[in-house]
Design a protein around this motif. Structure first.
Motif, PDB file in Angstrom:
ATOM      1  N   SER A   1       4.141   5.697  -4.359  1.00 23.66           N
ATOM      2  CA  SER A   1       5.425   5.976  -4.993  1.00 23.66           C
ATOM      3  C   SER A   1       6.061   7.242  -4.441  1.00 23.66           C
ATOM      4  CB  SER A   1       5.247   6.078  -6.508  1.00 23.66           C
ATOM      5  OG  SER A   1       4.279   7.071  -6.817  1.00 23.66           O
ATOM      6  N   ALA A   2       5.468   8.362  -4.679  1.00 26.48           N
ATOM      7  CA  ALA A   2       5.976   9.650  -4.204  1.00 26.48           C
ATOM      8  C   ALA A   2       4.851  10.661  -4.358  1.00 26.48           C
ATOM      9  CB  ALA A   2       7.188  10.086  -5.021  1.00 26.48           C
ATOM     10  N   GLN A   3       4.761  11.561  -3.434  1.00 27.24           N
ATOM     11  CA  GLN A   3       3.697  12.570  -3.521  1.00 27.24           C
ATOM     12  C   GLN A   3       3.870  13.405  -4.767  1.00 27.24           C
ATOM     13  OE1 GLN A   3       2.765  14.817  -0.110  1.00 27.24           O
ATOM     14  NE2 GLN A   3       2.409  13.017   1.135  1.00 27.24           N
ATOM     15  N   PRO A   4       2.804  13.791  -5.411  1.00 28.45           N
ATOM     16  CA  PRO A   4       1.410  13.656  -4.985  1.00 28.45           C
ATOM     17  C   PRO A   4       0.751  12.354  -5.434  1.00 28.45           C
ATOM     18  CG  PRO A   4       1.470  14.975  -6.958  1.00 28.45           C
ATOM     19  CD  PRO A   4       2.907  14.617  -6.625  1.00 28.45           C
ATOM     20  N   SER A   5       1.487  11.465  -6.077  1.00 26.87           N
ATOM     21  CA  SER A   5       0.905  10.227  -6.591  1.00 26.87           C
ATOM     22  C   SER A   5       0.476   9.314  -5.443  1.00 26.87           C
ATOM     23  CB  SER A   5       1.934   9.494  -7.457  1.00 26.87           C
ATOM     24  OG  SER A   5       1.414   8.249  -7.869  1.00 26.87           O
ATOM     25  N   ASP A   6      -0.636   8.601  -5.659  1.00 28.63           N
ATOM     26  CA  ASP A   6      -1.061   7.585  -4.705  1.00 28.63           C
ATOM     27  C   ASP A   6      -0.949   6.184  -5.322  1.00 28.63           C
ATOM     28  OD1 ASP A   6      -3.191   7.764  -6.462  1.00 28.63           O
ATOM     29  OD2 ASP A   6      -4.717   8.047  -4.936  1.00 28.63           O
ATOM     30  N   LEU A   7      -0.104   6.064  -6.348  1.00 34.51           N
ATOM     31  CA  LEU A   7       0.098   4.788  -7.028  1.00 34.51           C
ATOM     32  C   LEU A   7       0.820   3.804  -6.116  1.00 34.51           C
ATOM     33  CD1 LEU A   7      -0.250   3.327  -9.758  1.00 34.51           C
ATOM     34  CD2 LEU A   7       2.038   4.138 -10.346  1.00 34.51           C
ATOM     35  N   THR A   8       0.262   2.587  -5.997  1.00 35.31           N
ATOM     36  CA  THR A   8       0.830   1.538  -5.159  1.00 35.31           C
ATOM     37  C   THR A   8       0.842   0.218  -5.921  1.00 35.31           C
ATOM     38  OG1 THR A   8      -1.299   0.832  -4.249  1.00 35.31           O
ATOM     39  CG2 THR A   8      -0.142   2.631  -3.077  1.00 35.31           C
ATOM     40  N   LEU A   9       1.632  -0.724  -5.438  1.00 36.26           N
ATOM     41  CA  LEU A   9       1.617  -2.062  -6.030  1.00 36.26           C
ATOM     42  C   LEU A   9       0.248  -2.719  -5.846  1.00 36.26           C
ATOM     43  CD1 LEU A   9       5.170  -3.307  -5.033  1.00 36.26           C
ATOM     44  CD2 LEU A   9       4.319  -2.971  -7.363  1.00 36.26           C
ATOM     45  N   LEU A  10      -0.348  -2.550  -4.671  1.00 37.32           N
ATOM     46  CA  LEU A  10      -1.676  -3.115  -4.443  1.00 37.32           C
ATOM     47  C   LEU A  10      -2.686  -2.502  -5.402  1.00 37.32           C
ATOM     48  CD1 LEU A  10      -3.497  -4.992  -2.837  1.00 37.32           C
ATOM     49  CD2 LEU A  10      -3.735  -3.179  -1.125  1.00 37.32           C
ATOM     50  N   GLY A  11      -2.593  -1.214  -5.620  1.00 36.19           N
ATOM     51  CA  GLY A  11      -3.475  -0.551  -6.575  1.00 36.19           C
ATOM     52  C   GLY A  11      -3.282  -1.075  -7.986  1.00 36.19           C
ATOM     53  N   LEU A  12      -2.033  -1.360  -8.361  1.00 37.46           N
ATOM     54  CA  LEU A  12      -1.775  -1.910  -9.697  1.00 37.46           C
ATOM     55  C   LEU A  12      -2.406  -3.288  -9.854  1.00 37.46           C
ATOM     56  CD1 LEU A  12       1.935  -0.874 -10.354  1.00 37.46           C
ATOM     57  CD2 LEU A  12      -0.122   0.011 -11.489  1.00 37.46           C
ATOM     58  N   VAL A  13      -2.325  -4.124  -8.829  1.00 38.98           N
ATOM     59  CA  VAL A  13      -2.935  -5.460  -8.899  1.00 38.98           C
ATOM     60  C   VAL A  13      -4.450  -5.325  -9.033  1.00 38.98           C
ATOM     61  CG1 VAL A  13      -3.379  -7.590  -7.596  1.00 38.98           C
ATOM     62  CG2 VAL A  13      -1.057  -6.631  -7.708  1.00 38.98           C
TER      63      VAL A  13
ATOM     64  N   ARG B   1       0.820  -1.217   0.000  1.00 40.70           N
ATOM     65  CA  ARG B   1       0.000   0.000   0.000  1.00 40.70           C
ATOM     66  C   ARG B   1       0.855   1.269   0.000  1.00 40.70           C
ATOM     67  NH1 ARG B   1      -3.396  -3.112   3.741  1.00 40.70           N
ATOM     68  NH2 ARG B   1      -2.214  -2.241   5.453  1.00 40.70           N
ATOM     69  N   THR B   2       2.178   1.118  -0.076  1.00 37.58           N
ATOM     70  CA  THR B   2       3.078   2.274  -0.048  1.00 37.58           C
ATOM     71  C   THR B   2       3.055   2.981  -1.393  1.00 37.58           C
ATOM     72  OG1 THR B   2       4.522   1.193   1.557  1.00 37.58           O
ATOM     73  CG2 THR B   2       5.474   3.009   0.295  1.00 37.58           C
TER      74      THR B   2
END
Length: 171
Positions: free
Chosen positions: A46-58, A43-44
């Protein structure tokens, strides 16, 4: 802990085998990028302001598999897994209660449904449904090619996310 086995696609195969091989390779690459991480790490962002995460990609790829292989290709009347009218990007917007176990199970179920549906079509067969972007039908060949592109792009994101989380690098 599961170890994801990634095999390079066949070097000399017919077109369908090649397309399916590359799609499966990219599916396994995303699973590999998530391997060995906790839900908190997955759930971590990438870097602000992005809220992109590995869980989100799955979660996103579960939606994409569902959209292209069930809704568009097979014309199934299925809803979204995560996205809503209020939040069309809900797949990417993870919360502390979202887990990898749930997302992974949903993703794998959609991959299996995609394989079943694709097996019923030839590469030149056109979709029974339409996408939300156009009323034009798509061939299975186009869908496979698009899915390879979609995974490849997001696997690049996954590379950067994983490196940020624990320094792991790899193709």
């Amino acid at each position: 802990m599961t170890t994801t086995e990634r095999r390079e696609p066949a070097l000399n195969a017919d077109e369908r085998t090649m397309l399916e091989g590359w799609l499966d390779y990219h599916r396994r690459t995303l699973a590999w990028k998530c391997e060995g991480l906790t839900d908190e790490q997955l759930r971590t962002a990438s870097a602000q302001p992005s809220d992109l995460t590995l869980l989100g990609l799955v979660r996103h790829m579960a939606e994409v598999e569902r959209g292209w292989f069930r809704k568009v290709l097979a014309g199934e009347d299925v809803g979204y897994l995560y996205c809503t009218e209020e939040d069309k990007d809900r797949d990417f917007h993870v919360t502390d209660s979202d887990t990898f176990a749930e997302a992974h199970a949903a993703w794998q179920a959609e991959i299996e449904a995609a394989r079943r549906n694709a097996a019923r079509f030839g590469l030149d067969d056109v979709s029974q449904g339409k996408s939300r972007f156009t009323d034009e039908p798509f061939t299975l060949r186009w869908i496979y090619t698009h899915m390879i592109e979609e995974y490849a792009r997001h696997n690049g994101h996954a590379d950067l996310l994983r490196e940020r989380i624990d320094g792991a690098k790899g193709d």
